[in-house]
Design a protein around this motif. Structure first.
Motif, mmCIF file in Angstrom:
data_model
loop_
_atom_site.group_PDB
_atom_site.id
_atom_site.type_symbol
_atom_site.label_atom_id
_atom_site.label_comp_id
_atom_site.label_asym_id
_atom_site.label_seq_id
_atom_site.Cartn_x
_atom_site.Cartn_y
_atom_site.Cartn_z
ATOM 1 N N HIS A 1 57.049 35.387 1.277
ATOM 2 C CA HIS A 1 56.013 36.222 0.654
ATOM 3 C C HIS A 1 56.447 36.572 -0.769
ATOM 4 C CE1 HIS A 1 54.121 36.882 4.602
ATOM 5 N NE2 HIS A 1 55.360 36.961 5.064
ATOM 6 N N TYR A 2 55.611 36.259 -1.743
ATOM 7 C CA TYR A 2 55.923 36.516 -3.148
ATOM 8 C C TYR A 2 54.807 37.362 -3.771
ATOM 9 C CZ TYR A 2 58.658 32.284 -2.153
ATOM 10 O OH TYR A 2 59.501 31.354 -1.596
ATOM 11 N N ASP A 3 55.117 37.987 -4.906
ATOM 12 C CA ASP A 3 54.046 38.645 -5.652
ATOM 13 C C ASP A 3 53.249 37.577 -6.401
ATOM 14 O OD1 ASP A 3 55.473 38.049 -8.064
ATOM 15 O OD2 ASP A 3 56.704 39.829 -7.742
ATOM 16 N N ASP A 4 52.173 38.001 -7.009
ATOM 17 C CA ASP A 4 51.256 37.047 -7.635
ATOM 18 C C ASP A 4 51.925 36.220 -8.725
ATOM 19 O OD1 ASP A 4 49.382 38.061 -5.963
ATOM 20 O OD2 ASP A 4 48.300 39.229 -7.478
ATOM 21 N N LYS A 5 52.800 36.847 -9.505
ATOM 22 C CA LYS A 5 53.453 36.157 -10.621
ATOM 23 C C LYS A 5 54.316 35.001 -10.124
ATOM 24 C CE LYS A 5 56.499 36.977 -14.576
ATOM 25 N NZ LYS A 5 57.302 37.993 -15.311
ATOM 26 N N ILE A 6 55.140 35.259 -9.097
ATOM 27 C CA ILE A 6 56.028 34.208 -8.586
ATOM 28 C C ILE A 6 55.222 33.148 -7.840
ATOM 29 C CG2 ILE A 6 57.955 33.717 -7.032
ATOM 30 C CD1 ILE A 6 59.096 36.433 -7.664
ATOM 31 N N SER A 7 54.208 33.585 -7.101
ATOM 32 C CA SER A 7 53.360 32.629 -6.383
ATOM 33 C C SER A 7 52.735 31.635 -7.347
ATOM 34 C CB SER A 7 52.258 33.361 -5.616
ATOM 35 O OG SER A 7 52.808 34.161 -4.586
ATOM 36 N N GLN A 8 52.285 32.138 -8.479
ATOM 37 C CA GLN A 8 51.668 31.274 -9.485
ATOM 38 C C GLN A 8 52.693 30.284 -10.047
ATOM 39 O OE1 GLN A 8 49.870 33.413 -12.728
ATOM 40 N NE2 GLN A 8 48.962 31.579 -13.648
ATOM 41 N N ALA A 9 53.925 30.764 -10.305
ATOM 42 C CA ALA A 9 54.972 29.894 -10.852
ATOM 43 C C ALA A 9 55.370 28.797 -9.857
ATOM 44 C CB ALA A 9 56.191 30.724 -11.225
ATOM 45 N N LEU A 10 55.217 29.103 -8.566
ATOM 46 C CA LEU A 10 55.563 28.130 -7.529
ATOM 47 C C LEU A 10 54.391 27.231 -7.139
ATOM 48 C CD1 LEU A 10 57.650 30.480 -5.193
ATOM 49 C CD2 LEU A 10 58.558 28.565 -6.518
ATOM 50 N N GLY A 11 53.230 27.525 -7.702
ATOM 51 C CA GLY A 11 52.053 26.736 -7.360
ATOM 52 C C GLY A 11 51.513 27.059 -5.982
ATOM 53 N N LEU A 12 51.762 28.298 -5.526
ATOM 54 C CA LEU A 12 51.282 28.727 -4.215
ATOM 55 C C LEU A 12 50.105 29.679 -4.380
ATOM 56 C CD1 LEU A 12 54.717 29.511 -2.478
ATOM 57 C CD2 LEU A 12 53.297 27.476 -2.147
ATOM 58 N N PRO A 13 49.224 29.753 -3.391
ATOM 59 C CA PRO A 13 48.110 30.697 -3.486
ATOM 60 C C PRO A 13 48.600 32.134 -3.455
ATOM 61 C CG PRO A 13 48.208 29.702 -1.304
ATOM 62 C CD PRO A 13 49.172 28.948 -2.157
ATOM 63 N N ALA A 14 48.037 32.986 -4.285
ATOM 64 C CA ALA A 14 48.426 34.399 -4.326
ATOM 65 C C ALA A 14 47.888 35.097 -3.085
ATOM 66 C CB ALA A 14 47.887 35.054 -5.589
ATOM 67 N N LYS A 15 48.781 35.750 -2.340
ATOM 68 C CA LYS A 15 48.343 36.420 -1.119
ATOM 69 C C LYS A 15 48.991 37.789 -0.920
ATOM 70 C CE LYS A 15 51.730 33.765 1.583
ATOM 71 N NZ LYS A 15 51.928 32.863 2.734
ATOM 72 N N SER A 16 49.889 38.182 -1.816
ATOM 73 C CA SER A 16 50.552 39.473 -1.670
ATOM 74 C C SER A 16 49.625 40.621 -2.050
ATOM 75 C CB SER A 16 51.814 39.533 -2.542
ATOM 76 O OG SER A 16 52.396 40.816 -2.494
ATOM 77 N N LYS A 17 49.696 41.687 -1.297
ATOM 78 C CA LYS A 17 48.894 42.874 -1.577
ATOM 79 C C LYS A 17 49.770 44.052 -2.011
ATOM 80 C CE LYS A 17 45.267 41.566 1.710
ATOM 81 N NZ LYS A 17 44.498 41.974 2.916
ATOM 82 N N VAL A 18 51.037 43.767 -2.267
ATOM 83 C CA VAL A 18 51.960 44.824 -2.655
ATOM 84 C C VAL A 18 51.731 45.208 -4.111
ATOM 85 C CG1 VAL A 18 54.394 45.427 -2.987
ATOM 86 C CG2 VAL A 18 53.700 44.088 -0.996
ATOM 87 N N ASN A 19 51.634 46.521 -4.353
ATOM 88 C CA ASN A 19 51.490 47.039 -5.713
ATOM 89 C C ASN A 19 52.861 47.544 -6.169
ATOM 90 O OD1 ASN A 19 50.889 48.305 -8.115
ATOM 91 N ND2 ASN A 19 49.069 49.366 -7.332
ATOM 92 N N CYS A 20 53.535 46.736 -6.967
ATOM 93 C CA CYS A 20 54.912 47.058 -7.364
ATOM 94 C C CYS A 20 55.009 48.347 -8.170
ATOM 95 C CB CYS A 20 55.505 45.906 -8.163
ATOM 96 S SG CYS A 20 55.564 44.331 -7.267
ATOM 97 N N SER A 21 53.952 48.730 -8.853
ATOM 98 C CA SER A 21 54.001 49.900 -9.733
ATOM 99 C C SER A 21 53.998 51.224 -8.966
ATOM 100 C CB SER A 21 52.831 49.870 -10.716
ATOM 101 O OG SER A 21 51.596 49.949 -10.020
ATOM 102 N N VAL A 22 53.651 51.194 -7.691
ATOM 103 C CA VAL A 22 53.566 52.457 -6.937
ATOM 104 C C VAL A 22 54.614 52.534 -5.817
ATOM 105 C CG1 VAL A 22 51.133 52.821 -7.452
ATOM 106 C CG2 VAL A 22 51.774 51.511 -5.415
ATOM 107 N N LEU A 23 55.651 51.697 -5.922
ATOM 108 C CA LEU A 23 56.707 51.762 -4.910
ATOM 109 C C LEU A 23 57.544 53.025 -5.103
ATOM 110 C CD1 LEU A 23 58.004 48.067 -4.812
ATOM 111 C CD2 LEU A 23 56.594 49.220 -3.112
ATOM 112 N N GLN A 24 57.689 53.791 -4.037
ATOM 113 C CA GLN A 24 58.485 55.016 -4.079
ATOM 114 C C GLN A 24 59.438 55.045 -2.887
ATOM 115 O OE1 GLN A 24 56.037 58.513 -4.378
ATOM 116 N NE2 GLN A 24 55.265 57.989 -6.415
ATOM 117 N N LEU A 25 60.488 55.843 -3.034
ATOM 118 C CA LEU A 25 61.504 55.911 -1.996
ATOM 119 C C LEU A 25 61.054 56.790 -0.845
ATOM 120 C CD1 LEU A 25 64.379 55.312 -0.961
ATOM 121 C CD2 LEU A 25 65.162 57.307 -2.257
ATOM 122 N N ASN A 26 61.105 56.235 0.357
ATOM 123 C CA ASN A 26 60.884 57.009 1.578
ATOM 124 C C ASN A 26 62.250 57.493 2.041
ATOM 125 O OD1 ASN A 26 60.532 57.885 4.252
ATOM 126 N ND2 ASN A 26 58.799 56.496 4.584
#
Length: 277
Positions: A241-266
Motif C-alpha cells: 500500500h502506497y500513497d498517491d505520489k509513490i503509486s504514480q511513480a511505480l505506475g500503480l493505480p492510486a488507492k490509498s485513502k490516508v491523509n498524511c497531513s492529519v496524522l497525529q500520535l495516539n
C-alpha cells in the motif's frame, strides 16, 4: 587385601662437621616424624576425605548450575523492570542480551524510551515487544521474531513526540509481519525480511535496503526517501500500500485513502493515526 607399599625408612646421616651435622640431624628427625605419620591409617583417611571433598564440591557446583542461571535471569528481569519508561540504558542492554543468549523468550517486553544503540538481539523472540521512543541505532535484529512488535512514538510534551531511532538497524531475515514502525529508518537493512501487513508510517527510508523483502500487504504511506528502485528490489511490491505520489511513480493505480497531513500520535497505542474531526 593388597599390601600397602611401605614408606622408605629415613637413612641415618653422616655429617662431616658440627654445622652440617646440626642441619642433617634436624632433617633426619623431621623425616622420622613424617615416616611415622605416614604409617597411621588416620592420615590416609584424611587424605581420602580431602580428595572426596573436592569431588563433592564439583558435584554441588554442577547441580546448582540451573539455580545460578535462574538467579541470573531474575536479576536481568529486575534490571529491565526497574527502568520501565525511564530514559537511558540502566543495564538493559546487558540484561536483554544475556536473556537472549540463554534463549529466553522476550515476547511482549516493554522497553520504551530506552537507549539501546548497538544492542545485539539476533534471533530473539520479540513478538509483540514495544520499543517505542527508543534509540536503536545500529541495533541487530537479524532473524528475530518481531511479529506485531511496535517501534512507535511517545509523547515528549503536548506538542512534541519522540519516535524510534532505527538508523542503520539490521532486520535481515527478520519476521516483521504485522509490526508497526515509525521514525528514522535510514540505511536500515530489510534484506530477506518478512514485512507482511507491516505498517511503516511516516518513516524515513532513505538508503534502506529492501532486497528480497516480502512487501505483501505492507503499508508504506507517507514515507520519506523511498525510491521506486528500492521498492522494486523487494518481493510482492505490487501488493503493498502506497500513497498517491509513490503509486504514480511505480505506475500503480492510486488507492490509498490516508491523509498524511492529519496524522497525529495516539498516546494509548504509540501509533501515528489520522485525527478524527
Amino acid at each position: 587385601m593388597p599390601e600397602q607399599t611401605e614408606s622408605k625408612r629415613p637413612m641415618r646421616p653422616e655429617p662431616t662437621s658440627f654445622m652440617t651435622g646440626l642441619f642433617l640431624w634436624t632433617e633426619w628427625g623431621m623425616e622420622w616424624i613424617l615416616y611415622i605419620l605416614r604409617q597411621m591409617a588416620l592420615f590416609e583417611i584424611l587424605d581420602i576425605l580431602g580428595k572426596l571433598s573436592i569431588l563433592v564440591g564439583v558435584i554441588f557446583f554442577v547441580c546448582e548450575a540451573e539455580d545460578r542461571k535462574e538467579q541470573k535471569h531474575l536479576e536481568a528481569w529486575r534490571a529491565i523492570a526497574s527502568m520501565r519508561n525511564q530514559p537511558g540504558n540502566g543495564g538493559r542492554i546487558d540484561a536483554l542480551q544475556s536473556l537472549n543468549k540463554d534463549k529466553v523468550a522476550l515476547m511482549g517486553i516493554e522497553v520504551q524510551r530506552a537507549y539501546l544503540s548497538l544492542i545485539n538481539l539476533q534471533e530473539a523472540n520479540l513478538q509483540e515487544a514495544n520499543f517505542s521512543g527508543s534509540a536503536l541505532f545500529q541495533a541487530n535484529f537479524e532473524k528475530a521474531i518481531l511479529y506485531k512488535a511496535i517501534f512507535g512514538c511517545i509523547s515528549q510534551t503536548a506538542l512534541d513526540r519522540k519516535c524510534t531511532d532505527l538508523y542503520k538497524a539490521n532486520f535481515q531475515a527478520a519476521n516483521l509481519s504485522n509490526a508497526y514502525l515509525s521514525g528514522d529508518l535510514r540505511n536500515t537493512s530489510f534484506v530477506d525480511a518478512s514485512l507482511l501487513n507491516a505498517q511503516l508510517v511516516k518513516v524515513n527510508l532513505q538508503g534502506a535496503n529492501l532486497d528480497r523483502a516480502d512487501l505483501k500487504g505492507t503499508h508504506l504511506e507517507c514515507v520519506e526517501g523511498l525510491t521506486p528502485e528500492q521498492i522494486k528490489h523487494a518481493k510482492n511490491w505490487q501488493d503493498a500500500h502506497y500513497d498517491d505520489k509513490i503509486s504514480q511513480a511505480l505506475g500503480l493505480p492510486a488507492k490509498s485513502k490516508v491523509n498524511c497531513s492529519v496524522l497525529q500520535l495516539n498516546s494509548s497505542t504509540n501509533r501515528l493515526e489520522e485525527s478524527v474531526r
